[in-house]
Design a protein around this motif. Sequence first.
Motif, PDB file in Angstrom:
ATOM      1  N   ALA A 162     110.485 106.902 124.250  1.00  0.00           N
ATOM      2  CA  ALA A 162     109.877 105.755 124.937  1.00  0.00           C
ATOM      3  C   ALA A 162     108.353 105.848 124.863  1.00  0.00           C
ATOM      4  CB  ALA A 162     110.341 105.699 126.384  1.00  0.00           C
ATOM      5  N   ASN A 163     107.818 107.037 125.043  1.00  0.00           N
ATOM      6  CA  ASN A 163     106.361 107.213 124.937  1.00  0.00           C
ATOM      7  C   ASN A 163     105.880 106.942 123.519  1.00  0.00           C
ATOM      8  OD1 ASN A 163     106.180 107.899 127.630  1.00  0.00           O
ATOM      9  ND2 ASN A 163     106.248 110.098 127.259  1.00  0.00           N
ATOM     10  N   ALA A 164     106.640 107.384 122.535  1.00  0.00           N
ATOM     11  CA  ALA A 164     106.269 107.133 121.133  1.00  0.00           C
ATOM     12  C   ALA A 164     106.329 105.641 120.819  1.00  0.00           C
ATOM     13  CB  ALA A 164     107.186 107.918 120.203  1.00  0.00           C
ATOM     14  N   ALA A 165     107.338 104.959 121.336  1.00  0.00           N
ATOM     15  CA  ALA A 165     107.454 103.510 121.101  1.00  0.00           C
ATOM     16  C   ALA A 165     106.288 102.768 121.745  1.00  0.00           C
ATOM     17  CB  ALA A 165     108.785 102.992 121.649  1.00  0.00           C
ATOM     18  N   ARG A 166     105.911 103.194 122.941  1.00  0.00           N
ATOM     19  CA  ARG A 166     104.782 102.572 123.629  1.00  0.00           C
ATOM     20  C   ARG A 166     103.493 102.784 122.832  1.00  0.00           C
ATOM     21  NH1 ARG A 166     105.087 105.393 128.021  1.00  0.00           N
ATOM     22  NH2 ARG A 166     106.959 104.329 128.681  1.00  0.00           N
ATOM     23  N   ALA A 167     103.296 103.989 122.328  1.00  0.00           N
ATOM     24  CA  ALA A 167     102.104 104.286 121.529  1.00  0.00           C
ATOM     25  C   ALA A 167     102.106 103.499 120.222  1.00  0.00           C
ATOM     26  CB  ALA A 167     102.030 105.793 121.245  1.00  0.00           C
ATOM     27  N   ALA A 168     103.272 103.361 119.607  1.00  0.00           N
ATOM     28  CA  ALA A 168     103.368 102.589 118.365  1.00  0.00           C
ATOM     29  C   ALA A 168     103.063 101.115 118.612  1.00  0.00           C
ATOM     30  CB  ALA A 168     104.758 102.742 117.757  1.00  0.00           C
ATOM     31  N   LYS A 169     103.550 100.576 119.712  1.00  0.00           N
ATOM     32  CA  LYS A 169     103.284  99.172 120.046  1.00  0.00           C
ATOM     33  C   LYS A 169     101.787  98.966 120.270  1.00  0.00           C
ATOM     34  CE  LYS A 169     104.695  95.504 123.172  1.00  0.00           C
ATOM     35  NZ  LYS A 169     105.519  95.125 124.299  1.00  0.00           N
ATOM     36  N   ALA A 189      99.393 100.769 118.959  1.00  0.00           N
ATOM     37  CA  ALA A 189      98.738 100.912 117.653  1.00  0.00           C
ATOM     38  C   ALA A 189      98.887  99.632 116.826  1.00  0.00           C
ATOM     39  CB  ALA A 189      99.322 102.097 116.895  1.00  0.00           C
ATOM     40  N   VAL A 190     100.050  98.999 116.911  1.00  0.00           N
ATOM     41  CA  VAL A 190     100.253  97.737 116.196  1.00  0.00           C
ATOM     42  C   VAL A 190      99.309  96.668 116.745  1.00  0.00           C
ATOM     43  CG1 VAL A 190     101.900  95.833 115.869  1.00  0.00           C
ATOM     44  CG2 VAL A 190     102.617  98.183 115.453  1.00  0.00           C
ATOM     45  N   GLY A 191      99.167  96.615 118.061  1.00  0.00           N
ATOM     46  CA  GLY A 191      98.259  95.650 118.678  1.00  0.00           C
ATOM     47  C   GLY A 191      96.818  95.859 118.237  1.00  0.00           C
ATOM     48  N   ILE A 192      96.400  97.114 118.188  1.00  0.00           N
ATOM     49  CA  ILE A 192      95.037  97.432 117.751  1.00  0.00           C
ATOM     50  C   ILE A 192      94.849  97.051 116.284  1.00  0.00           C
ATOM     51  CG2 ILE A 192      93.446  99.339 117.281  1.00  0.00           C
ATOM     52  CD1 ILE A 192      94.646 100.699 119.810  1.00  0.00           C
ATOM     53  N   THR A 193      95.848  97.352 115.466  1.00  0.00           N
ATOM     54  CA  THR A 193      95.758  97.012 114.040  1.00  0.00           C
ATOM     55  C   THR A 193      95.700  95.502 113.845  1.00  0.00           C
ATOM     56  OG1 THR A 193      96.965  99.029 113.479  1.00  0.00           O
ATOM     57  CG2 THR A 193      96.876  97.320 111.803  1.00  0.00           C
ATOM     58  N   GLU A 194      96.519  94.763 114.597  1.00  0.00           N
ATOM     59  CA  GLU A 194      96.476  93.306 114.492  1.00  0.00           C
ATOM     60  C   GLU A 194      95.105  92.768 114.880  1.00  0.00           C
ATOM     61  OE1 GLU A 194      99.659  91.823 116.921  1.00  0.00           O
ATOM     62  OE2 GLU A 194     101.116  92.014 115.303  1.00  0.00           O
ATOM     63  N   LEU A 195      94.530  93.310 115.954  1.00  0.00           N
ATOM     64  CA  LEU A 195      93.197  92.878 116.373  1.00  0.00           C
ATOM     65  C   LEU A 195      92.174  93.183 115.290  1.00  0.00           C
ATOM     66  CD1 LEU A 195      91.256  91.764 118.517  1.00  0.00           C
ATOM     67  CD2 LEU A 195      91.080  94.094 119.417  1.00  0.00           C
ATOM     68  N   GLN A 196      92.268  94.368 114.686  1.00  0.00           N
ATOM     69  CA  GLN A 196      91.328  94.718 113.623  1.00  0.00           C
ATOM     70  C   GLN A 196      91.480  93.786 112.417  1.00  0.00           C
ATOM     71  OE1 GLN A 196      92.411  98.831 113.152  1.00  0.00           O
ATOM     72  NE2 GLN A 196      90.766  99.559 114.467  1.00  0.00           N
ATOM     73  N   LEU A 197      92.712  93.467 112.050  1.00  0.00           N
ATOM     74  CA  LEU A 197      92.937  92.561 110.915  1.00  0.00           C
ATOM     75  C   LEU A 197      92.402  91.159 111.207  1.00  0.00           C
ATOM     76  CD1 LEU A 197      96.520  93.610 109.780  1.00  0.00           C
ATOM     77  CD2 LEU A 197      94.383  93.952 108.542  1.00  0.00           C
TER      78      LEU A 197
END
Length: 183
Positions: free
Chosen positions: A46-53, A55-63
Amino acid sequence: MITTMPVAPAPRPWYDLNWVEWSNIVGLVLTLVGLGFTWWQAKGAANAARAAKEAVGITELQLRTNQLMILVPQLRTLINELDVTSAEEGITHVQRCLDKWRSQASIINGLLLHVDVDKNILIEIQQSIGLAKTASESLHQGKEAPIKTKTRKARTSMTSACDSLDVWLGKNMTKALIGGSDK
């Protein structure tokens, strides 16, 4: 006839168990250990999934920010091009600038729909698109007003939208660089 009550057998000591009883005890202990391990693994997942989510949000913002870093200056260039072509009285070029603005601004509007953005920025972009369309249509009409007069409201709205986009871009470019938070 005298009936005797059956007497319960004396309890056995705990160490005097047969192999089936010992295997049941070992199985219970292993089951409890397995449940604990499973819970620990689920918590880690669950912690890994939260961190991955995140990271995806940060990557989307950067893109999105990177895309806007390219598109917003193009809008500024279109405003400058509109000024130059208006001065030269080239209706075809002015209409082309207005159409390019509408296209680029629509793309930017679409990119911003799914991020945290002040709704006033979206309204400004949409107004500039509408005013650019109105200005382009007025150029088609045979009225004798100068091109600058026909495009003045659109140009003012376009500049205002660009200014707001520049502020948003500056804020979010920094946000994307530091990992998506307002640190």
